[in-house]
Write a protein that holds these residues in place. Structure first.
Motif, PDB file in Angstrom:
ATOM      1  N   SER A  76       0.836  -1.196   0.000  1.00  0.00           N
ATOM      2  CA  SER A  76       0.000   0.000   0.000  1.00  0.00           C
ATOM      3  C   SER A  76       0.871   1.247   0.000  1.00  0.00           C
ATOM      4  N   GLU A  77       0.555   2.166  -0.880  1.00  0.00           N
ATOM      5  CA  GLU A  77       1.302   3.421  -0.948  1.00  0.00           C
ATOM      6  C   GLU A  77       0.972   4.337   0.233  1.00  0.00           C
ATOM      7  N   ASP A  78      -0.164   4.100   0.895  1.00  0.00           N
ATOM      8  CA  ASP A  78      -0.618   4.959   1.989  1.00  0.00           C
ATOM      9  C   ASP A  78      -0.069   4.535   3.344  1.00  0.00           C
ATOM     10  N   LYS A 128       1.969   4.066   6.642  1.00  0.00           N
ATOM     11  CA  LYS A 128       2.774   4.962   7.478  1.00  0.00           C
ATOM     12  C   LYS A 128       3.764   4.105   8.262  1.00  0.00           C
ATOM     13  N   TYR A 133       0.656   0.838  13.054  1.00  0.00           N
ATOM     14  CA  TYR A 133      -0.258   1.343  12.024  1.00  0.00           C
ATOM     15  C   TYR A 133      -0.766   0.250  11.082  1.00  0.00           C
TER      16      TYR A 133
END
Length: 184
Positions: free
Chosen positions: A83-85, A87, A97
């Motif tokens: 996932s690019e999102d 954290k 996270y």
């Protein structure tokens, strides 16, 4: 009918049971040589599962393993590979996270394996060959797997457990993080 009865008699007068020999049905023949891995399998795992699997895989490598763990486990634990999102978590709470769980799908058919990592991303496409009833080898042409790896597997009911025989903390952590459940 009389011919069948006569055929059952031997020259000494004793009779032998008459049995009809029928060719095995195609379904029976296919079941006898069917690939137990074929089908679609689902693996669900948590960040904690992934961290434990990666620690097991890197522990044997000593200092090199600790360095690999530091470099790769934080982004992996956060899901940054999928996932690019994502954290990045703090070093002291690697799963801070991460989502509650991830899913990996394994599709196996006709000597081909496709691993779909979390998010449906194709992780690895490989050819495989059964060695015996509990071992297979796989190769993806050196895309993710260097050379050919050997895996041991167990199927109990609809549950598949795969263990990497060769030492590779990444591949070992991916396949050995949790068992797979048969979907089809």
């Amino acid at each position: 009918m009389l011919a069948a009865m006569l055929a059952g008699c031997s020259s000494d007068g004793a009779t032998e049971p008459v049995t009809e020999s029928r060719p095995a049905s195609s379904a029976t023949r296919e079941a006898a040589r069917a690939d137990p891995l074929e089908g679609e399998w689902r693996q669900e795992f948590t960040c904690d599962d992934q961290v434990r699997a990666f620690r097991r895989g890197t522990k044997e490598l000593g200092a090199e393993g600790r360095a690999m763990f530091e470099e790769y486990v934080r982004p992996m634990a956060a899901g940054a590979y999928w996932s690019e999102d994502a954290k990045l978590p703090p070093r002291n709470d690697l799963c801070k996270y991460a989502p509650a769980s991830w899913e990996r799908i394994l599709r196996v058919q006709d000597g081909q394996m496709v691993w779909f990592d979390p998010g449906g991303v194709v992780g690895t496409e490989a050819t495989y060959e059964l060695v015996d009833d509990h071992t297979f080898t796989a190769s993806d042409g050196d895309q993710n797997i260097d050379g050919t790896y050997t895996f041991e597997f167990r199927i109990e009911g609809d549950r598949l457990t795969i263990d990497l025989v060769d030492p590779d903390p990444f591949v070992g952590a991916a396949v050995g993080v949790a068992p797979f459940e048969r979907m089809s």
